[in-house]
Scaffold this motif. Structure first.
Motif, PDB file in Angstrom:
ATOM      1  N   ASP A  28       0.939  -0.738  -0.416  1.00 43.23           N
ATOM      2  CA  ASP A  28       0.266   0.070   0.231  1.00 43.23           C
ATOM      3  C   ASP A  28       1.348   0.512   0.186  1.00 43.23           C
ATOM      4  OD1 ASP A  28       0.482  -0.907   2.369  1.00 43.23           O
ATOM      5  OD2 ASP A  28      -0.369   0.709   3.339  1.00 43.23           O
ATOM      6  N   ASP A  29       0.251   2.546  -0.256  1.00 45.89           N
ATOM      7  CA  ASP A  29       1.064   3.776  -0.063  1.00 45.89           C
ATOM      8  C   ASP A  29       1.642   3.651   0.558  1.00 45.89           C
ATOM      9  OD1 ASP A  29       0.104   4.161  -2.933  1.00 45.89           O
ATOM     10  OD2 ASP A  29      -1.627   5.299  -2.128  1.00 45.89           O
ATOM     11  N   GLY A  30       1.061   3.046   2.317  1.00 48.40           N
ATOM     12  CA  GLY A  30       2.568   3.449   3.170  1.00 48.40           C
ATOM     13  C   GLY A  30       3.103   2.264   3.652  1.00 48.40           C
ATOM     14  N   ASN A  31       3.258   1.384   2.479  1.00 52.14           N
ATOM     15  CA  ASN A  31       3.998   0.739   2.769  1.00 52.14           C
ATOM     16  C   ASN A  31       3.822  -0.453   4.118  1.00 52.14           C
ATOM     17  OD1 ASN A  31       6.025   1.000   0.855  1.00 52.14           O
ATOM     18  ND2 ASN A  31       6.605   2.924   1.641  1.00 52.14           N
ATOM     19  N   GLY A  32       3.139  -1.057   4.548  1.00 55.63           N
ATOM     20  CA  GLY A  32       2.787  -1.195   4.934  1.00 55.63           C
ATOM     21  C   GLY A  32       1.657  -1.091   6.316  1.00 55.63           C
ATOM     22  N   LYS A  33       0.801  -0.192   6.345  1.00 52.98           N
ATOM     23  CA  LYS A  33       0.702   0.835   7.544  1.00 52.98           C
ATOM     24  C   LYS A  33      -1.067   0.280   7.118  1.00 52.98           C
ATOM     25  CE  LYS A  33      -0.397   4.824   9.244  1.00 52.98           C
ATOM     26  NZ  LYS A  33      -2.902   4.719   8.914  1.00 52.98           N
ATOM     27  N   ALA A  34      -1.413  -0.159   6.197  1.00 47.83           N
ATOM     28  CA  ALA A  34      -2.551  -0.832   6.121  1.00 47.83           C
ATOM     29  C   ALA A  34      -3.018  -1.789   6.529  1.00 47.83           C
ATOM     30  CB  ALA A  34      -2.815  -1.328   4.906  1.00 47.83           C
ATOM     31  N   TYR A  35      -1.891  -2.941   6.939  1.00 45.90           N
ATOM     32  CA  TYR A  35      -2.302  -4.035   7.921  1.00 45.90           C
ATOM     33  C   TYR A  35      -1.524  -3.875   8.675  1.00 45.90           C
ATOM     34  CZ  TYR A  35       0.520  -8.188   9.530  1.00 45.90           C
ATOM     35  OH  TYR A  35       0.083  -9.469   9.982  1.00 45.90           O
ATOM     36  N   LEU A  36      -0.659  -2.787   9.468  1.00 44.91           N
ATOM     37  CA  LEU A  36      -0.574  -2.726  10.783  1.00 44.91           C
ATOM     38  C   LEU A  36      -1.468  -2.245  11.348  1.00 44.91           C
ATOM     39  CD1 LEU A  36       3.151  -1.958  10.776  1.00 44.91           C
ATOM     40  CD2 LEU A  36       2.315  -3.356  12.400  1.00 44.91           C
ATOM     41  N   ASP A  37      -2.527  -1.530  10.473  1.00 42.06           N
ATOM     42  CA  ASP A  37      -3.684  -0.935  11.342  1.00 42.06           C
ATOM     43  C   ASP A  37      -4.311  -1.775  11.628  1.00 42.06           C
ATOM     44  OD1 ASP A  37      -2.300   2.139  10.810  1.00 42.06           O
ATOM     45  OD2 ASP A  37      -3.904   2.008   8.649  1.00 42.06           O
ATOM     46  N   ARG A  38      -4.763  -3.133  10.812  1.00 45.48           N
ATOM     47  CA  ARG A  38      -5.402  -4.110  11.401  1.00 45.48           C
ATOM     48  C   ARG A  38      -5.062  -4.940  12.526  1.00 45.48           C
ATOM     49  NH1 ARG A  38     -10.246  -4.584   6.899  1.00 45.48           N
ATOM     50  NH2 ARG A  38      -9.585  -2.898   5.592  1.00 45.48           N
ATOM     51  N   TYR A  39      -3.986  -5.285  12.074  1.00 45.53           N
ATOM     52  CA  TYR A  39      -3.016  -6.688  12.752  1.00 45.53           C
ATOM     53  C   TYR A  39      -2.156  -6.394  13.390  1.00 45.53           C
ATOM     54  CZ  TYR A  39      -6.380  -8.579   9.261  1.00 45.53           C
ATOM     55  OH  TYR A  39      -7.446  -9.183   8.401  1.00 45.53           O
ATOM     56  N   GLY A  40      -1.897  -5.144  13.271  1.00 43.08           N
ATOM     57  CA  GLY A  40      -0.671  -4.470  14.726  1.00 43.08           C
ATOM     58  C   GLY A  40      -0.636  -4.028  16.310  1.00 43.08           C
ATOM     59  N   LYS A  41      -2.129  -4.299  15.797  1.00 44.25           N
ATOM     60  CA  LYS A  41      -1.942  -4.222  18.020  1.00 44.25           C
ATOM     61  C   LYS A  41      -1.212  -4.647  18.429  1.00 44.25           C
ATOM     62  CE  LYS A  41      -5.173  -2.862  21.470  1.00 44.25           C
ATOM     63  NZ  LYS A  41      -6.903  -3.249  21.322  1.00 44.25           N
ATOM     64  N   GLY A  42       0.195  -4.553  19.279  1.00 43.07           N
ATOM     65  CA  GLY A  42       0.121  -5.464  20.453  1.00 43.07           C
ATOM     66  C   GLY A  42       1.354  -5.953  19.708  1.00 43.07           C
ATOM     67  N   THR A  43       1.788  -5.683  18.908  1.00 46.58           N
ATOM     68  CA  THR A  43       3.153  -6.319  18.007  1.00 46.58           C
ATOM     69  C   THR A  43       4.295  -5.062  17.953  1.00 46.58           C
ATOM     70  OG1 THR A  43       2.959  -5.431  15.559  1.00 46.58           O
ATOM     71  CG2 THR A  43       1.661  -7.089  16.582  1.00 46.58           C
ATOM     72  N   LYS A  44       5.206  -5.727  17.137  1.00 41.65           N
ATOM     73  CA  LYS A  44       6.439  -5.309  17.901  1.00 41.65           C
ATOM     74  C   LYS A  44       6.944  -4.644  16.503  1.00 41.65           C
ATOM     75  CE  LYS A  44       7.902  -5.547  22.231  1.00 41.65           C
ATOM     76  NZ  LYS A  44       6.847  -3.962  22.910  1.00 41.65           N
ATOM     77  N   GLY A  45       8.076  -3.889  15.682  1.00 41.50           N
ATOM     78  CA  GLY A  45       8.432  -3.204  14.464  1.00 41.50           C
ATOM     79  C   GLY A  45       7.419  -2.739  13.309  1.00 41.50           C
ATOM     80  N   ALA A  46       7.669  -4.132  12.727  1.00 40.93           N
ATOM     81  CA  ALA A  46       7.201  -4.762  12.013  1.00 40.93           C
ATOM     82  C   ALA A  46       6.092  -5.389  11.865  1.00 40.93           C
ATOM     83  CB  ALA A  46       7.476  -5.230  10.115  1.00 40.93           C
ATOM     84  N   GLY A  47       5.194  -6.344  12.554  1.00 39.57           N
ATOM     85  CA  GLY A  47       4.377  -7.293  12.658  1.00 39.57           C
ATOM     86  C   GLY A  47       5.162  -8.420  13.426  1.00 39.57           C
ATOM     87  N   TRP A  48       5.916  -8.411  14.423  1.00 37.32           N
ATOM     88  CA  TRP A  48       6.383  -9.271  14.761  1.00 37.32           C
ATOM     89  C   TRP A  48       5.708  -9.772  16.232  1.00 37.32           C
ATOM     90  CZ3 TRP A  48      10.204  -6.515  12.538  1.00 37.32           C
ATOM     91  CH2 TRP A  48      11.241  -5.328  13.473  1.00 37.32           C
ATOM     92  N   TYR A  49       6.183 -10.785  16.983  1.00 38.50           N
ATOM     93  CA  TYR A  49       5.159 -11.055  18.211  1.00 38.50           C
ATOM     94  C   TYR A  49       5.860 -12.244  18.773  1.00 38.50           C
ATOM     95  CZ  TYR A  49       0.713 -12.710  15.733  1.00 38.50           C
ATOM     96  OH  TYR A  49       0.304 -12.998  15.088  1.00 38.50           O
ATOM     97  N   SER A  50       5.193 -12.860  20.133  1.00 38.84           N
ATOM     98  CA  SER A  50       5.049 -13.790  20.732  1.00 38.84           C
ATOM     99  C   SER A  50       3.883 -14.418  21.412  1.00 38.84           C
ATOM    100  CB  SER A  50       6.111 -14.585  20.484  1.00 38.84           C
ATOM    101  OG  SER A  50       6.295 -13.353  22.083  1.00 38.84           O
ATOM    102  N   PHE A  51       3.469 -15.411  21.450  1.00 35.84           N
ATOM    103  CA  PHE A  51       2.480 -15.385  22.784  1.00 35.84           C
ATOM    104  C   PHE A  51       2.122 -17.027  23.019  1.00 35.84           C
ATOM    105  CE2 PHE A  51       0.351 -17.035  18.404  1.00 35.84           C
ATOM    106  CZ  PHE A  51      -0.055 -18.034  18.873  1.00 35.84           C
ATOM    107  N   ASP A  52       2.163 -17.148  24.167  1.00 34.71           N
ATOM    108  CA  ASP A  52       1.779 -18.775  24.108  1.00 34.71           C
ATOM    109  C   ASP A  52       0.208 -19.514  25.063  1.00 34.71           C
ATOM    110  OD1 ASP A  52       5.044 -19.041  26.426  1.00 34.71           O
ATOM    111  OD2 ASP A  52       4.228 -17.274  26.436  1.00 34.71           O
TER     112      ASP A  52
END
Length: 317
Positions: free
Chosen positions: A139-163
């Motif tokens: 997208d024009d925001g270089n991934g902003k559209a993805y992070l706006d939807r799925y990036g809550k609670g993630t780090k950087g470009a969208g990495w995270y972990s859980f148990d």
């Protein structure tokens, strides 16, 4: 969304044990188990035996490369085959704990494509854990559209972990600034985060890593690999059982090296050629009657207490 080769000595101190033998399950996929970190191939199973294996512990689902918005000759109806896949998932007799999507949710990162994917995938009623594919970051925001939807609670470009249920899950992003035909890249910031994330995790804890591009060199000539994957895998050496799940190549390939089992998934949209069998990767057109046999999903069963993991791949045929 819920956040949070072969029996010989390998380099870097990783011993290679028991190459994985793939078995066909009911003519539609692959089923294997990992016991104490060592892969053990299973005999041909009937549906009842497979269901018993799934019921032995908690299960989760992997889908990948739905490419919503794709409408070319390889599959003019990618949205419909995603709907078929989700219908099969909803019909499973054993309800999975959650689902992961290993990237390329959309084909062109358009808002309507993300909306359609969310409606179809969300309709199944599962918690879903996402990582982006390169098609989700254009997208024009270089991934902003993805992070706006799925990036809550993630780090950087969208990495995270859980148990969950004694398993540590790590979601990695290796598609940022990806050049056409180029290898994936994790980058120094994400690798430093991974090292920190794993510090407090016991070596006896099963680890499941998922990312879009494979973390092993499937076919570097086509960009099917991650150039700094060795650094990430080095951080995982001390764990007895590590499973790495990827998408991107739209076909099933497996490999076992030391304590790590690698597994790539089919797409729900279109197939790609086997490595080196065409001039380049990309959508592969097959006779209409063969298409659904090359698309599909993966169900993963983790047997509690003994670190067993079984994967069943199912086609849409």
């Amino acid at each position: 969304m819920t956040h949070h080769h072969d029996d010989e000595s390998g380099h870097d101190g990783i011993s290679r044990r028991h190459a994985l033998e793939c078995m066909i399950w009911a003519g539609t996929g692959v089923l294997w188990t990992i016991s104490g970190g060592v892969p053990v191939s299973l005999n041909l199973l009937g549906a009842a035996q497979a269901a018993e294996a799934m019921a032995a512990g908690f299960t989760f689902l992997q889908i990948s490369d739905s490419h919503i918005g794709f409408d070319k000759a390889a599959n003019p109806h990618a949205i419909d085959t995603l709907k078929e896949a989700m219908g099969k998932i909803q019909a499973l007799p054993q309800k999975p704990a959650f689902m992961i999507h290993t990237g390329d949710i959309t084909h062109l990162s358009k808002p309507a494509q993300f909306d359609n994917a969310a409606e179809i995938i969300g309709g199944a009623g599962f918690d879903v854990h996402y990582v982006p594919g390169e098609h989700d970051l254009i997208d024009d925001g270089n991934g902003k559209a993805y992070l706006d939807r799925y990036g809550k609670g993630t780090k950087g470009a969208g990495w995270y972990s859980f148990d969950q249920s004694g398993v540590h899950f790590v979601a990695l992003v290796n598609v940022v600034n990806l050049k056409a035909g180029g290898l994936g890249n994790l980058g120094a910031e994400q690798l430093a985060w991974l090292a920190d994330d794993l510090k407090a995790v016991s070596a006896s804890t099963p680890i499941v890593v998922f990312a879009h591009i494979p973390l092993w060199a499937v076919y570097p000539e086509w960009g099917w690999g991650t150039d700094d994957a060795a650094q990430a895998l080095g951080l995982l050496k001390r764990f007895g059982s590590v499973t790495v799940l990827n998408g991107h190549i739209h076909q099933i390939m497996q490999k076992v090296e030391g304590n790590v089992t690698f597994h790539t998934a089919r797409s729900t949209a279109f197939p790609q050629p086997a490595p080196g069998t065409a001039a380049s990767p990309g959508p592969m057109t097959v006779p209409a009657g063969q298409l659904r046999g090359l698309l599909g999903t993966s169900t993963v069963s983790v047997k509690q207490g003994v670190h067993d993991l079984a994967v069943i791949d199912s086609t849409l045929a």
